[in-house]
Design a protein around this motif. Structure first.
Motif, PDB file in Angstrom:
ATOM      1  N   ALA A 135       0.829  -1.202   0.000  1.00 27.39           N
ATOM      2  CA  ALA A 135       0.000   0.000   0.000  1.00 27.39           C
ATOM      3  C   ALA A 135       0.868   1.258   0.000  1.00 27.39           C
ATOM      4  CB  ALA A 135      -0.930  -0.013   1.215  1.00 27.39           C
ATOM      5  N   ALA A 136       1.964   1.222   0.755  1.00 26.21           N
ATOM      6  CA  ALA A 136       2.867   2.372   0.785  1.00 26.21           C
ATOM      7  C   ALA A 136       3.500   2.618  -0.583  1.00 26.21           C
ATOM      8  CB  ALA A 136       3.951   2.154   1.839  1.00 26.21           C
ATOM      9  N   MET A 137       3.854   1.541  -1.284  1.00 24.79           N
ATOM     10  CA  MET A 137       4.438   1.693  -2.621  1.00 24.79           C
ATOM     11  C   MET A 137       3.429   2.291  -3.600  1.00 24.79           C
ATOM     12  SD  MET A 137       7.559   0.744  -2.273  1.00 24.79           S
ATOM     13  CE  MET A 137       7.334   1.517  -0.657  1.00 24.79           C
ATOM     14  N   ALA A 138       2.172   1.858  -3.482  1.00 26.04           N
ATOM     15  CA  ALA A 138       1.133   2.417  -4.354  1.00 26.04           C
ATOM     16  C   ALA A 138       0.950   3.911  -4.090  1.00 26.04           C
ATOM     17  CB  ALA A 138      -0.179   1.674  -4.147  1.00 26.04           C
ATOM     18  N   LEU A 139       0.953   4.285  -2.820  1.00 25.65           N
ATOM     19  CA  LEU A 139       0.804   5.700  -2.469  1.00 25.65           C
ATOM     20  C   LEU A 139       2.026   6.509  -2.901  1.00 25.65           C
ATOM     21  CD1 LEU A 139      -0.843   5.311   1.042  1.00 25.65           C
ATOM     22  CD2 LEU A 139      -1.872   6.392  -0.968  1.00 25.65           C
ATOM     23  N   THR A 140       3.207   5.907  -2.793  1.00 23.44           N
ATOM     24  CA  THR A 140       4.417   6.601  -3.238  1.00 23.44           C
ATOM     25  C   THR A 140       4.359   6.881  -4.736  1.00 23.44           C
ATOM     26  OG1 THR A 140       5.721   5.542  -1.503  1.00 23.44           O
ATOM     27  CG2 THR A 140       6.932   6.478  -3.361  1.00 23.44           C
ATOM     28  N   PHE A 141       3.943   5.869  -5.511  1.00 23.73           N
ATOM     29  CA  PHE A 141       3.789   6.064  -6.948  1.00 23.73           C
ATOM     30  C   PHE A 141       2.826   7.206  -7.243  1.00 23.73           C
ATOM     31  CE2 PHE A 141       0.704   5.218 -10.346  1.00 23.73           C
ATOM     32  CZ  PHE A 141       1.508   5.483 -11.449  1.00 23.73           C
ATOM     33  N   ALA A 142       1.666   7.187  -6.597  1.00 25.49           N
ATOM     34  CA  ALA A 142       0.647   8.192  -6.883  1.00 25.49           C
ATOM     35  C   ALA A 142       1.096   9.580  -6.441  1.00 25.49           C
ATOM     36  CB  ALA A 142      -0.660   7.815  -6.193  1.00 25.49           C
ATOM     37  N   THR A 143       1.889   9.656  -5.369  1.00 22.47           N
ATOM     38  CA  THR A 143       2.389  10.953  -4.911  1.00 22.47           C
ATOM     39  C   THR A 143       3.267  11.604  -5.968  1.00 22.47           C
ATOM     40  OG1 THR A 143       2.298  10.248  -2.597  1.00 22.47           O
ATOM     41  CG2 THR A 143       3.742  12.108  -3.120  1.00 22.47           C
ATOM     42  N   TYR A 144       4.072  10.802  -6.646  1.00 23.32           N
ATOM     43  CA  TYR A 144       4.926  11.328  -7.706  1.00 23.32           C
ATOM     44  C   TYR A 144       4.145  11.544  -8.994  1.00 23.32           C
ATOM     45  CZ  TYR A 144       9.327  10.708  -5.192  1.00 23.32           C
ATOM     46  OH  TYR A 144      10.368  10.820  -4.303  1.00 23.32           O
ATOM     47  N   ALA A 145       3.203  10.648  -9.302  1.00 24.51           N
ATOM     48  CA  ALA A 145       2.515  10.695 -10.592  1.00 24.51           C
ATOM     49  C   ALA A 145       1.328  11.646 -10.607  1.00 24.51           C
ATOM     50  CB  ALA A 145       2.044   9.292 -10.986  1.00 24.51           C
ATOM     51  N   ALA A 146       0.622  11.763  -9.469  1.00 22.51           N
ATOM     52  CA  ALA A 146      -0.597  12.580  -9.434  1.00 22.51           C
ATOM     53  C   ALA A 146      -0.784  13.171  -8.048  1.00 22.51           C
ATOM     54  CB  ALA A 146      -1.819  11.729  -9.818  1.00 22.51           C
ATOM     55  N   PRO A 147       0.077  14.112  -7.644  1.00 22.00           N
ATOM     56  CA  PRO A 147      -0.054  14.705  -6.312  1.00 22.00           C
ATOM     57  C   PRO A 147      -1.356  15.480  -6.172  1.00 22.00           C
ATOM     58  CG  PRO A 147       1.538  15.928  -7.636  1.00 22.00           C
ATOM     59  CD  PRO A 147       1.169  14.712  -8.422  1.00 22.00           C
ATOM     60  N   GLY A 148      -1.829  15.580  -4.922  1.00 20.80           N
ATOM     61  CA  GLY A 148      -3.066  16.315  -4.678  1.00 20.80           C
ATOM     62  C   GLY A 148      -4.240  15.384  -4.462  1.00 20.80           C
ATOM     63  N   PRO A 149      -5.448  15.827  -4.790  1.00 20.06           N
ATOM     64  CA  PRO A 149      -6.652  15.037  -4.498  1.00 20.06           C
ATOM     65  C   PRO A 149      -6.739  13.733  -5.285  1.00 20.06           C
ATOM     66  CG  PRO A 149      -7.189  16.959  -5.851  1.00 20.06           C
ATOM     67  CD  PRO A 149      -5.778  17.131  -5.400  1.00 20.06           C
ATOM     68  N   TRP A 150      -5.976  13.588  -6.345  1.00 13.94           N
ATOM     69  CA  TRP A 150      -6.025  12.378  -7.161  1.00 13.94           C
ATOM     70  C   TRP A 150      -5.089  11.288  -6.667  1.00 13.94           C
ATOM     71  CZ3 TRP A 150      -9.710  11.423 -10.589  1.00 13.94           C
ATOM     72  CH2 TRP A 150     -10.426  12.496 -11.106  1.00 13.94           C
ATOM     73  N   THR A 151      -4.352  11.554  -5.604  1.00 18.20           N
ATOM     74  CA  THR A 151      -3.333  10.599  -5.170  1.00 18.20           C
ATOM     75  C   THR A 151      -3.923   9.223  -4.867  1.00 18.20           C
ATOM     76  OG1 THR A 151      -1.897  12.330  -4.283  1.00 18.20           O
ATOM     77  CG2 THR A 151      -1.602  10.120  -3.406  1.00 18.20           C
ATOM     78  N   LYS A 152      -4.935   9.169  -4.013  1.00 16.46           N
ATOM     79  CA  LYS A 152      -5.460   7.860  -3.620  1.00 16.46           C
ATOM     80  C   LYS A 152      -6.193   7.140  -4.753  1.00 16.46           C
ATOM     81  CE  LYS A 152      -5.339   8.245   1.343  1.00 16.46           C
ATOM     82  NZ  LYS A 152      -5.975   7.866   2.625  1.00 16.46           N
ATOM     83  N   PRO A 153      -7.024   7.828  -5.554  1.00 20.71           N
ATOM     84  CA  PRO A 153      -7.625   7.113  -6.687  1.00 20.71           C
ATOM     85  C   PRO A 153      -6.587   6.541  -7.650  1.00 20.71           C
ATOM     86  CG  PRO A 153      -8.825   9.142  -6.268  1.00 20.71           C
ATOM     87  CD  PRO A 153      -7.612   9.177  -5.391  1.00 20.71           C
ATOM     88  N   VAL A 154      -5.531   7.315  -7.921  1.00 21.67           N
ATOM     89  CA  VAL A 154      -4.487   6.817  -8.815  1.00 21.67           C
ATOM     90  C   VAL A 154      -3.743   5.644  -8.183  1.00 21.67           C
ATOM     91  CG1 VAL A 154      -2.275   7.411  -9.893  1.00 21.67           C
ATOM     92  CG2 VAL A 154      -4.213   8.976 -10.068  1.00 21.67           C
ATOM     93  N   ALA A 155      -3.542   5.697  -6.864  1.00 25.57           N
ATOM     94  CA  ALA A 155      -2.894   4.582  -6.174  1.00 25.57           C
ATOM     95  C   ALA A 155      -3.726   3.310  -6.294  1.00 25.57           C
ATOM     96  CB  ALA A 155      -2.672   4.938  -4.704  1.00 25.57           C
TER      97      ALA A 155
END
Length: 421
Positions: A109-129
């Motif tokens: 889960a942390a890796m998914a969130l890390t990816f999304a933080t770099y790829a889509a920071p902001g409100p889209w982070t968790k959906p992208v994760a």
């Protein structure tokens, strides 16, 4: 190239060659850990970050030799869960498997969130994760050769990004007006090693997938040592360049020291590092999901998880039920937590997992032993020392989860004894 086909309906197919195995191990290590573990390690070790890296690498080497020779003797899925059961008994195997599955699920889960933080920071982070979890679970479901192929691409992108960090880091020098480096206590050096061990924790991932390796007795030991050696070189070069550019204080002061190095004057490197960090996170997530799926398969075969998780897809030859369930659990975790303590929690579980592997290696007969027995003893000692010196919060949370797992097994054994498959 593939090995002989499966000999029973629930067997996995041997399709991974030596290059595939090395890349899976390297993809597990050159993942998000290298982009995130240096900051907390530098905060703990201060100017002795390289010593912490050397300690973490030494413990990883001892663990890798134990895992390699055990995998050669037991070339099946499950890693230290299987080794513990075979060499030490079902409780030791269960403890190793439980620590791995729980710790690595949180890490996924942390890796998914890390990816999304770099790829889509902001409100889209968790959906992208969540989308990343769904996408990589699908890749794993399509067969282990697809997993190896995607890992090859992601590792290449990650290494290009790290090369950019090294170039920028070595061409910039930390300002002489930087704050003085605080003295590091021995405990801080050990804590730094514990954090950095998180980044090394994938070196024996291929051992958990031993049932899918061609000529496992020869391939797995070579793959484990080659992947670990390559990762050690990469980490050492990245650490030296980062300390050269930021200094120990600057490295500890930012949550993303590699991104800080890339942002120094000299080119469009921040974009390169952002892409590389995203790719590294996906590579680590892909390998983690594959490893947990195989360990869950082994635990289901052994009666320590529900038997329906031992099903293997008739076409793709993967533990599809275990991987689908894992994908759902990881997606839920992504939505309900930020997992800021995932590094310490994961390190707790993985260090205990490898402690069991080292004890199991100690018991192997001389004919099965490929490395000096002292390495297994040193591995146990190193794992225990790094565990007890982790931050109190990580140590407490890990101990509670481990105790919960042991209680659950004790209760289940009283209600219904396991029926090994």
């Amino acid at each position: 190239m593939s090995g002989p086909g499966p000999t029973r309906p629930d067997a996995l197919a041997r399709r991974l060659t030596l290059p595939d195995a090395v890349l899976i191990g390297l993809g597990s290590m050159v993942g998000a850990g290298v982009f995130s573990a240096f900051a907390p390690a530098a905060a703990a070790a201060h100017g002795w970050l390289l010593l912490s890296l050397a300690l973490a690498g030494s413990v990883a080497f001892c663990n890798a030799t134990s895992s390699a020779q055990l995998a050669a003797q037991y070339p099946t899925s499950g890693g230290a869960y299987v080794y513990g059961r075979e060499r030490l008994g079902p409780w030791a195997g269960y403890a190793a498997g439980w620590c791995f599955v729980i710790g690595k699920t949180a890490s996924a889960a942390a890796m998914a969130l890390t990816f999304a933080t770099y790829a889509a920071p902001g409100p889209w982070t968790k959906p992208v994760a969540v989308l990343a979890v769904v996408a990589l679970t699908t890749v794993n479901l399509l067969g282990v050769t697809r997993t190896a192929l995607v890992t090859r691409v992601l590792v290449t992108v990650s290494l290009v990004a790290l090369a950019a960090v090294v170039v920028v880091g070595l061409t910039h020098t930390a300002p002489t007006t930087a704050l003085p480096v605080p003295p590091a206590a021995p405990l801080g050096v050990l804590q730094g090693a514990g954090f950095l061990f998180f980044a090394f924790a994938g070196y024996a991932r291929i051992a958990t997938m031993g049932e899918e390796v061609v000529d496992p007795a020869r391939t797995i030991p070579r793959a484990v040592t080659l992947a670990l050696g390559a990762a050690l070189v990469v980490y050492a070069v990245v650490a030296v360049s980062t300390l050269h550019a930021l200094g120990p204080v600057g490295t500890a002061a930012t949550p993303a020291p590699l991104a800080a190095v890339a942002a120094l004057p000299g080119g469009p490197w921040p974009v390169v590092v952002r892409v590389g960090a995203a790719a590294a996170s996906l590579g680590a997530l892909l390998a983690i999901v594959a490893g947990i799926g195989r360990t869950s398969l082994a635990m289901a075969r052994g009666g320590d998880l529900p038997g329906w998780l031992s099903a293997v897809h008739p076409r793709w030859r993967v533990p599809h039920r275990a991987e689908v369930l894992l994908g759902v659990v990881v997606a839920v975790l992504v939505l309900v937590t930020d997992l800021r303590g995932a590094i310490g929690f994961s390190a707790f579980g993985v260090l205990l997992y490898y402690a069991v592997a080292n004890v199991a290696a100690w018991t192997q007969d001389r004919a099965q032993r490929r490395y000096p027995r002292v390495l297994a003893a040193a591995g146990v000692l190193g794992c225990v020392v790094l565990v007890v010196t982790l931050p109190t919060a990580s140590l407490g949370a890990g101990a509670v989860v481990l105790l919960l797992g042991l209680v659950l097994r004790a209760v289940r054994l009283r209600v219904r004894p396991p029926t090994p498959r």
